[in-house]
Write a protein that holds these residues in place. Sequence first.
Motif, PDB file in Angstrom:
ATOM      1  N   GLY A 206       0.857  -1.194   0.000  1.00 35.67           N
ATOM      2  CA  GLY A 206       0.000   0.000   0.000  1.00 35.67           C
ATOM      3  C   GLY A 206       0.887   1.235   0.000  1.00 35.67           C
ATOM      4  N   ARG A 282      -1.077   7.635   6.206  1.00 34.60           N
ATOM      5  CA  ARG A 282      -0.879   7.096   7.555  1.00 34.60           C
ATOM      6  C   ARG A 282      -0.750   8.292   8.490  1.00 34.60           C
ATOM      7  N   ASP A 285       2.566  11.062   9.400  1.00 31.69           N
ATOM      8  CA  ASP A 285       3.709  11.035   8.473  1.00 31.69           C
ATOM      9  C   ASP A 285       4.015  12.431   7.936  1.00 31.69           C
TER      10      ASP A 285
HETATM   11  N1  UFG Z   1       4.945   3.531   3.721  1.00 31.01           N
HETATM   12  C1  UFG Z   1       4.005   3.160   2.773  1.00 31.01           C
HETATM   13  N2  UFG Z   1       3.532   1.881   2.848  1.00 31.01           N
HETATM   14  C2  UFG Z   1       3.915   0.987   3.786  1.00 31.01           C
HETATM   15  C3  UFG Z   1       4.890   1.392   4.736  1.00 31.01           C
HETATM   16  C4  UFG Z   1       5.376   2.675   4.672  1.00 31.01           C
HETATM   17  O1  UFG Z   1       3.615   3.937   1.901  1.00 31.01           O
HETATM   18  O2  UFG Z   1       3.415  -0.151   3.798  1.00 31.01           O
HETATM   19  C5  UFG Z   1       5.496   4.895   3.630  1.00 31.01           C
HETATM   20  C6  UFG Z   1       5.311   5.708   4.894  1.00 31.01           C
HETATM   21  O3  UFG Z   1       4.074   6.360   4.869  1.00 31.01           O
HETATM   22  C7  UFG Z   1       6.513   6.649   4.833  1.00 31.01           C
HETATM   23  C8  UFG Z   1       7.588   5.830   4.098  1.00 31.01           C
HETATM   24  O4  UFG Z   1       6.884   4.777   3.453  1.00 31.01           O
HETATM   25  O5  UFG Z   1       6.201   7.753   4.035  1.00 31.01           O
HETATM   26  C9  UFG Z   1       8.602   5.222   5.038  1.00 31.01           C
HETATM   27  O6  UFG Z   1       7.905   4.542   6.068  1.00 31.01           O
HETATM   28  P1  UFG Z   1       8.619   3.594   7.130  1.00 31.01           P
HETATM   29  O7  UFG Z   1       7.543   3.054   8.017  1.00 31.01           O
HETATM   30  O8  UFG Z   1       9.500   2.615   6.431  1.00 31.01           O
HETATM   31  O9  UFG Z   1       9.569   4.595   7.912  1.00 31.01           O
HETATM   32  P2  UFG Z   1       9.202   5.956   8.671  1.00 31.01           P
HETATM   33  O10 UFG Z   1       9.700   7.063   7.790  1.00 31.01           O
HETATM   34  O11 UFG Z   1       7.816   6.024   9.106  1.00 31.01           O
HETATM   35  O12 UFG Z   1      10.038   5.745   9.983  1.00 31.01           O
HETATM   36  C10 UFG Z   1      11.392   6.010  10.075  1.00 31.01           C
HETATM   37  C11 UFG Z   1      12.005   5.150  11.175  1.00 31.01           C
HETATM   38  C12 UFG Z   1      11.426   5.532  12.526  1.00 31.01           C
HETATM   39  C13 UFG Z   1      11.585   7.016  12.733  1.00 31.01           C
HETATM   40  C14 UFG Z   1      10.932   7.766  11.599  1.00 31.01           C
HETATM   41  C15 UFG Z   1      11.128   9.243  11.755  1.00 31.01           C
HETATM   42  O13 UFG Z   1      11.760   3.789  10.925  1.00 31.01           O
HETATM   43  O14 UFG Z   1      12.121   4.841  13.549  1.00 31.01           O
HETATM   44  O15 UFG Z   1      11.527   7.369  10.374  1.00 31.01           O
HETATM   45  O16 UFG Z   1      10.077   9.912  11.136  1.00 31.01           O
HETATM   46  F1  UFG Z   1      11.006   7.385  13.882  1.00 31.01           F
END
Ligand code: UFG
Length: 329
Positions: A206, A282, A285
């Motif tokens: 997704g 989500r 974000d």
């Molecule tokens: N995303 C999707 N689909 C998914 C999973 C993620 O579109 O199934 C998107 C998220 O919305 C985000 C990007 O992919 O835009 C990256 O998401 P991640 O969950 O891989 O990582 P995050 O950026 O949310 O998190 C990372 C670290 C956290 C930290 C954060 C800081 O993993 O530990 O950055 O904002 F806190």
Amino acid sequence: MKILVCGGAGYIGSHTVKELLDRNYEVIVADNLVTGHKGAVDKRAPLYVGDLKDETFLDKVFTEHTIDAVIDFAAYSLVGESVIEPYKYFENNIGGTLSLLKKMREHGVKYIVFSSTAATYGEPENIPILESDRTNPTNPYGDSKLAVEKILHWFDEAYGIKYAVLRYFNAAGAHHSGTIGEDHKPESHLIPIILQAALGQRSHVGIFGDDYPTEDGSCIRDYIHVTDLADAHVLSLEKTMEENKSRTYNLGNGKGFSVKQVVEAARRVTGIDIPAKIEPRRAGDPSVLIASSDKIIKELGWQPKYYTLEEMISTAWNWHKNHPNGFEE
Ligand code: UFG
């Protein structure tokens, strides 16, 4: 030199353990194995299974070994979960490191490298983000890490414990040996989810939102290879000890990639037409997170070795396709 790695059975911790061992450090691992994996810990390092909040456990580790410095990765790290269960995050992430610092002080250990996060900034004021920019977390996970950063500052002032705080952006990839990689249960990170979809373990990936103010409408992140992160830990530790001086660094590549670009790169690397669907945003974000890592580059001469998404995803793909169930037998 003997280094205690707390949380050394986790994703970034286990890669740093290998890096330290390969550079001839003696390494002791402490991990409660709640999110870490025994199989991720290099056999050359003894593993102590226990919790940092358990002072008896820490006393045992510090009396059985003369520790020169600590690297602390032990924490819960899911942003979404932290919003639903703030107590769990504050109790564990602050409580664990506070107990560790207490024991370091009692046992005369003066140096610590601490895992912090881009989540300490919240919605950024500027892109790329500088270490001196305002910190304003938008979730309990980021706030728990920022609280520890403040504790470290005061422990330095009062007790002379010197620290390196490393604020990571998006860790990605796996060790070049193919023996360790990313394995979260449940998985919530983008690249492992895309690769699980490539393996048919999920119907699709997704894409969370395509109406952000970015070129293709999906969120932009700064991906950094896990072994480049590991290298930065070793360099930061060495410099902190050599100069007896605390420091805070961002760790990213300085380049942003959108979720759609990551999916495209994974399709190229795997040769598989990975199914993707646009899904709602989500909560929490930020649209764009890109680090300036100029400070660590200038001060420590750190240089990331993996620049392209393809290189990072290739190492992750090598791990996931050979270990579709992660560290489970
Ligand atoms: N995303 C999707 N689909 C998914 C999973 C993620 O579109 O199934 C998107 C998220 O919305 C985000 C990007 O992919 O835009 C990256 O998401 P991640 O969950 O891989 O990582 P995050 O950026 O949310 O998190 C990372 C670290 C956290 C930290 C954060 C800081 O993993 O530990 O950055 O904002 F806190």
